[in-house]
Design a protein around this motif. Structure first.
Motif, PDB file in Angstrom:
ATOM      1  N   GLN A 128     -73.195 -17.447  26.977  1.00 47.74           N
ATOM      2  CA  GLN A 128     -72.335 -16.385  27.528  1.00 47.74           C
ATOM      3  C   GLN A 128     -71.439 -16.931  28.632  1.00 47.74           C
ATOM      4  OE1 GLN A 128     -72.609 -13.616  25.735  1.00 47.74           O
ATOM      5  NE2 GLN A 128     -74.297 -14.707  24.779  1.00 47.74           N
ATOM      6  N   ILE A 129     -71.982 -17.877  29.406  1.00 52.61           N
ATOM      7  CA  ILE A 129     -71.221 -18.362  30.565  1.00 52.61           C
ATOM      8  C   ILE A 129     -70.243 -19.488  30.184  1.00 52.61           C
ATOM      9  CG2 ILE A 129     -71.397 -19.395  32.883  1.00 52.61           C
ATOM     10  CD1 ILE A 129     -72.757 -16.775  32.977  1.00 52.61           C
ATOM     11  N   ILE A 130     -70.781 -20.569  29.601  1.00 57.83           N
ATOM     12  CA  ILE A 130     -69.847 -21.690  29.315  1.00 57.83           C
ATOM     13  C   ILE A 130     -69.121 -21.471  27.998  1.00 57.83           C
ATOM     14  CG2 ILE A 130     -71.181 -23.352  30.670  1.00 57.83           C
ATOM     15  CD1 ILE A 130     -72.078 -24.635  28.013  1.00 57.83           C
ATOM     16  N   GLY A 131     -69.650 -20.553  27.174  1.00 57.55           N
ATOM     17  CA  GLY A 131     -68.959 -20.204  25.936  1.00 57.55           C
ATOM     18  C   GLY A 131     -68.012 -19.044  26.177  1.00 57.55           C
ATOM     19  N   TRP A 132     -68.544 -17.837  26.087  1.00 56.99           N
ATOM     20  CA  TRP A 132     -67.664 -16.655  26.125  1.00 56.99           C
ATOM     21  C   TRP A 132     -66.821 -16.542  27.384  1.00 56.99           C
ATOM     22  CZ3 TRP A 132     -65.812 -14.363  22.241  1.00 56.99           C
ATOM     23  CH2 TRP A 132     -66.552 -14.215  21.074  1.00 56.99           C
ATOM     24  N   ARG A 133     -67.454 -16.745  28.550  1.00 49.86           N
ATOM     25  CA  ARG A 133     -66.708 -16.522  29.802  1.00 49.86           C
ATOM     26  C   ARG A 133     -65.531 -17.505  29.912  1.00 49.86           C
ATOM     27  NH1 ARG A 133     -66.906 -17.749  35.438  1.00 49.86           N
ATOM     28  NH2 ARG A 133     -66.542 -15.875  36.684  1.00 49.86           N
ATOM     29  N   GLU A 134     -65.792 -18.763  29.607  1.00 45.24           N
ATOM     30  CA  GLU A 134     -64.719 -19.749  29.700  1.00 45.24           C
ATOM     31  C   GLU A 134     -63.695 -19.552  28.578  1.00 45.24           C
ATOM     32  OE1 GLU A 134     -64.232 -22.197  32.047  1.00 45.24           O
ATOM     33  OE2 GLU A 134     -65.956 -21.474  33.193  1.00 45.24           O
ATOM     34  N   PHE A 135     -64.188 -19.162  27.404  1.00 44.32           N
ATOM     35  CA  PHE A 135     -63.303 -18.963  26.251  1.00 44.32           C
ATOM     36  C   PHE A 135     -62.298 -17.845  26.517  1.00 44.32           C
ATOM     37  CE2 PHE A 135     -62.561 -16.937  22.031  1.00 44.32           C
ATOM     38  CZ  PHE A 135     -61.993 -18.013  21.363  1.00 44.32           C
ATOM     39  N   VAL A 136     -62.790 -16.699  27.020  1.00 42.32           N
ATOM     40  CA  VAL A 136     -61.853 -15.584  27.236  1.00 42.32           C
ATOM     41  C   VAL A 136     -60.864 -15.919  28.360  1.00 42.32           C
ATOM     42  CG1 VAL A 136     -63.368 -13.788  26.297  1.00 42.32           C
ATOM     43  CG2 VAL A 136     -63.390 -14.229  28.767  1.00 42.32           C
ATOM     44  N   ARG A 137     -61.321 -16.695  29.327  1.00 43.91           N
ATOM     45  CA  ARG A 137     -60.404 -17.085  30.401  1.00 43.91           C
ATOM     46  C   ARG A 137     -59.297 -18.000  29.834  1.00 43.91           C
ATOM     47  NH1 ARG A 137     -58.570 -21.175  34.141  1.00 43.91           N
ATOM     48  NH2 ARG A 137     -57.867 -20.002  35.947  1.00 43.91           N
ATOM     49  N   GLY A 138     -59.693 -18.883  28.930  1.00 41.36           N
ATOM     50  CA  GLY A 138     -58.702 -19.757  28.290  1.00 41.36           C
ATOM     51  C   GLY A 138     -57.700 -18.946  27.476  1.00 41.36           C
ATOM     52  N   ILE A 139     -58.202 -17.956  26.755  1.00 48.11           N
ATOM     53  CA  ILE A 139     -57.317 -17.099  25.942  1.00 48.11           C
ATOM     54  C   ILE A 139     -56.331 -16.361  26.852  1.00 48.11           C
ATOM     55  CG2 ILE A 139     -57.261 -15.012  24.488  1.00 48.11           C
ATOM     56  CD1 ILE A 139     -58.397 -17.239  22.870  1.00 48.11           C
ATOM     57  N   TRP A 140     -56.847 -15.806  27.931  1.00 50.77           N
ATOM     58  CA  TRP A 140     -55.989 -15.057  28.870  1.00 50.77           C
ATOM     59  C   TRP A 140     -54.838 -15.946  29.366  1.00 50.77           C
ATOM     60  CZ3 TRP A 140     -55.255 -16.252  34.125  1.00 50.77           C
ATOM     61  CH2 TRP A 140     -54.512 -15.312  34.851  1.00 50.77           C
ATOM     62  N   ALA A 141     -55.189 -17.168  29.779  1.00 52.26           N
ATOM     63  CA  ALA A 141     -54.172 -18.066  30.326  1.00 52.26           C
ATOM     64  C   ALA A 141     -53.187 -18.502  29.240  1.00 52.26           C
ATOM     65  CB  ALA A 141     -54.851 -19.282  30.945  1.00 52.26           C
ATOM     66  N   LEU A 142     -53.715 -18.754  28.043  1.00 51.60           N
ATOM     67  CA  LEU A 142     -52.874 -19.247  26.942  1.00 51.60           C
ATOM     68  C   LEU A 142     -51.915 -18.176  26.434  1.00 51.60           C
ATOM     69  CD1 LEU A 142     -52.822 -21.889  25.224  1.00 51.60           C
ATOM     70  CD2 LEU A 142     -54.321 -20.732  23.605  1.00 51.60           C
ATOM     71  N   GLN A 143     -52.399 -16.942  26.366  1.00 50.27           N
ATOM     72  CA  GLN A 143     -51.614 -15.883  25.727  1.00 50.27           C
ATOM     73  C   GLN A 143     -50.554 -15.288  26.649  1.00 50.27           C
ATOM     74  OE1 GLN A 143     -51.966 -14.493  22.404  1.00 50.27           O
ATOM     75  NE2 GLN A 143     -52.964 -16.450  22.053  1.00 50.27           N
ATOM     76  N   GLY A 144     -50.764 -15.373  27.954  1.00 57.27           N
ATOM     77  CA  GLY A 144     -49.728 -14.921  28.881  1.00 57.27           C
ATOM     78  C   GLY A 144     -49.710 -13.433  29.153  1.00 57.27           C
ATOM     79  N   PRO A 145     -48.743 -13.002  29.983  1.00 57.85           N
ATOM     80  CA  PRO A 145     -48.735 -11.637  30.511  1.00 57.85           C
ATOM     81  C   PRO A 145     -48.563 -10.549  29.446  1.00 57.85           C
ATOM     82  CG  PRO A 145     -47.115 -13.028  31.642  1.00 57.85           C
ATOM     83  CD  PRO A 145     -47.697 -13.856  30.556  1.00 57.85           C
ATOM     84  N   GLU A 146     -47.975 -10.873  28.293  1.00 59.08           N
ATOM     85  CA  GLU A 146     -47.728  -9.809  27.308  1.00 59.08           C
ATOM     86  C   GLU A 146     -48.980  -9.465  26.498  1.00 59.08           C
ATOM     87  OE1 GLU A 146     -45.122 -12.185  27.680  1.00 59.08           O
ATOM     88  OE2 GLU A 146     -44.331 -10.608  28.991  1.00 59.08           O
ATOM     89  N   TYR A 147     -49.992 -10.302  26.622  1.00 58.79           N
ATOM     90  CA  TYR A 147     -51.181 -10.138  25.771  1.00 58.79           C
ATOM     91  C   TYR A 147     -51.788  -8.740  25.890  1.00 58.79           C
ATOM     92  CZ  TYR A 147     -55.840 -11.008  23.845  1.00 58.79           C
ATOM     93  OH  TYR A 147     -57.000 -10.938  23.114  1.00 58.79           O
TER      94      TYR A 147
END
Ligand code: FAD
Ligand code: SF4
Length: 507
Positions: free
Chosen positions: A301-320
């Motif tokens: 949950q921590i090194i998988g999901w938590r880091e994964f969603v943070r990466g998605i947020w940063a990658l996808q940008g403000p319009e996501y």
């Protein structure tokens, strides 16, 4: 050169990048409680109280340590009540025009800082284990981004639960041992509760006077400093972690926490770090105090999901956060804001959200999220609700979970299929259906479970999109085999239910 060092309410870590780069002898730390942030969405009173209390204590600790701290209290008459306004006020007061900040977890705040007429340096937030650039490199060229593969990379990178280059216990993932329903247990250990001290009481009174938002401010039992957060972590690892895996997906009336950690607010505002949490859990497994399925499930949950969603947020940008590929435009029903409902599962999840600012993952995903998706609620409104009502909600983590994982509004960036289910899943994983006004076994009729009706309605509305998905094709085959009269009745009753929902009737 003297600089203003901005520390936001979710950046309360001694090793936050801006503080690490600052000079204690010269620079001025700026921290500000502002209405602008408190009402950017109607945040739950406990969330506002936690952040303001933890900010006050963090500022006091910095000052005791020799830092110069310019702190704006919410009730300070000179407070401009916006973050930018407070940074500018401090710049004018001190004659300093350089600002050092750590990257905020909300695009709106990043834009505000970038628009300041000052020399602003924004450093990466290195509390995350996967830097934004590293995630982007991992994502580059992949047809789809799947958490499981990212997670394996993170296991290798961190060395957590690794046996050389092999996963400890011989498997990357022990989920087949998890996902059991929970049994009532009078001796079940509950999370540690922290009695509010004088600082917390003062903030609670301020929050009660100024914010008439959904949710109860009291009783307030959260830890508000690092020592408390560490005690909460220790309590989880000792008392609930052993059953974490088994009960991860379970729901039980009157047991809002079950074997969950209840540490997300501490991680998200910076009182705990992800690596120290994982190392503590790994050590408990190494010492033979917890089974591998619990330790692995938690660390994922921590090194998988938590880091994964943070990466998605940063990658996808403000319009996501504004995405809506399924074209859902229904208004969020009043029951999300506490209007009575006969659906026991929804009443339990929303009631505890109002009282505790907390619901665990399966309640968020398979009850409130599932219902909103099946009913075709506008994902922007669902996003605003989740961002408002949970104590751990910050855009970088909430938006990919809500817009992506829960509402499939990103068209499959986070998940390969929508998380939808009929009432049968909730019945299997909880004890809610027994006391419900609806009957989970009824597929049609006056007392048919709304999840049963809406499930098929959703699948039919989006048949063109999902029928070809190998993980969903079986459901369409099941539907096609049903009697035509029954199918017509299901869809008719689903649309009648949705009309009642739109009319604001209690459902
Ligand atoms: P546990 O179940 O004990 O899990 C341990 C830790 O793992 C959590 O503290 C959290 O840090 C991390 N974690 C678990 N799942 C996720 C996940 N999917 N994404 C990120 N981290 C995860 N989590 C938030 O921290 N903030 C949010 O705003 C948030 N919004 C959500 C919205 C929806 C629609 C859904 C489905 C999930 C959301 N989550 C969010 C993820 C998850 O529900 C919470 O992290 C979890 O319920 C927090 O409670 P806990 O500490 O008891 O977690
Ligand atoms: Fe929820 Fe349906 Fe079960 Fe009622 S019968 S608790 S609405 S799943």
């Amino acid at each position: 050169m003297v600089r203003l060092v901005l520390v936001l309410g979710d950046q309360l870590s001694r090793d936050i990048a801006a503080l690490k780069a600052a000079d204690k002898a010269r620079d001025v730390v700026v921290m500000a409680e502002v209405m602008g942030e408190g009402i950017s969405v109607p945040h739950h009173p406990q969330k506002i109280a936690l952040i303001l209390t933890a900010m006050r204590k963090f500022a006091a600790a910095l000052a005791a340590d020799g830092w110069r701290v310019a702190y704006s209290r919410l009730d300070d008459p000179d407070n401009s009540q916006t973050l930018s306004g407070e940074v500018l006020r401090r710049a004018t007061e001190t004659g300093v025009s350089s600002v050092l900040a750590t990257r905020p977890g909300e695009w709106r705040v990043i834009a505000d800082l970038e628009a300041l007429p000052l020399a602003v340096t924004i450093l990466p937030d290195d509390r995350f284990l996967c830097p934004e650039a590293e995630f982007a490199a991992w994502a580059e060229g992949r047809k789809s981004l799947r958490m499981e593969f990212f997670y394996r990379e993170m296991r290798r990178k961190t060395g957590l639960l690794m046996d050389g280059d092999k996963p400890a216990g011989g498997q990357w993932n022990f989920d087949h041992d998890n996902r059991k329903p929970a049994k009532a247990d009078l001796l079940r250990p509950r999370p540690l509760r922290f009695a509010p001290d004088a600082v917390t009481e003062e903030v609670l009174a301020l929050v009660e006077a100024r914010f008439a938002h959904f949710g109860k401010a009291r009783p307030f039992h959260w830890a508000t400093d690092r020592a408390g957060a560490l005690a909460a972590l220790d309590d989880f690892v000792t008392n609930r972690l052993p059953r974490f895996g088994d009960e991860q997906d379970a729901m039980l009336t009157g047991e809002p926490f079950l074997s969950h950690a209840v540490i997300s607010p501490y991680l998200n505002i910076g009182l705990l770090g992800p690596m120290e949490v994982c190392r503590t859990v790994e050590a408990a497994w190494q010492a033979g105090r917890v089974p591998i399925n619990a330790a692995e499930g938690f660390i994922r949950q921590i090194i998988g999901w938590r880091e994964f969603v943070r990466g998605i947020w940063a990658l996808q940008g403000p319009e996501y956060a504004a995405r809506n590929v399924l074209g859902h435009y229904r208004a969020l029903p009043g029951l999300y804001w506490g209007k009575p409902t006969g659906m026991s599962c929804m009443a339990a999840a929303i009631g505890q959200t109002r009282d505790l600012a907390y619901a665990h993952h399966i309640q968020r995903l398979m009850v409130t999220g599932n219902f909103a998706l099946l009913a075709g609620v506008d994902p922007a409104q669902v996003h605003e609700w989740y961002l408002s009502v949970y104590i751990d909600a910050f855009e970088w983590v909430e938006a990919p979970n809500t817009v992506g994982m829960s509402q499939f509004a990103d068209g499959g960036v986070v998940g390969s299929k929508p998380y939808v289910s009929s009432g049968a899943y909730i019945d299997r994983m909880s004890d809610h259906c027994g006391g419900c006004q609806y009957r989970v076994k009824d597929k049609v009729g006056e007392r048919a479970c709304p999840f049963n009706l809406l499930y098929w309605d959703f699948l039919m509305r989006h048949r063109a999109r999902f029928e070809g998905n190998p993980r969903m094709a079986q459901m369409y085959r099941t539907w096609d085999k049903m009697d035509q009269g029954h199918r017509a009745r299901v869809l008719h009753e689903a649309s009648r239910f949705l009309r009642r929902l739109d009319a604001g009737e209690a459902v």
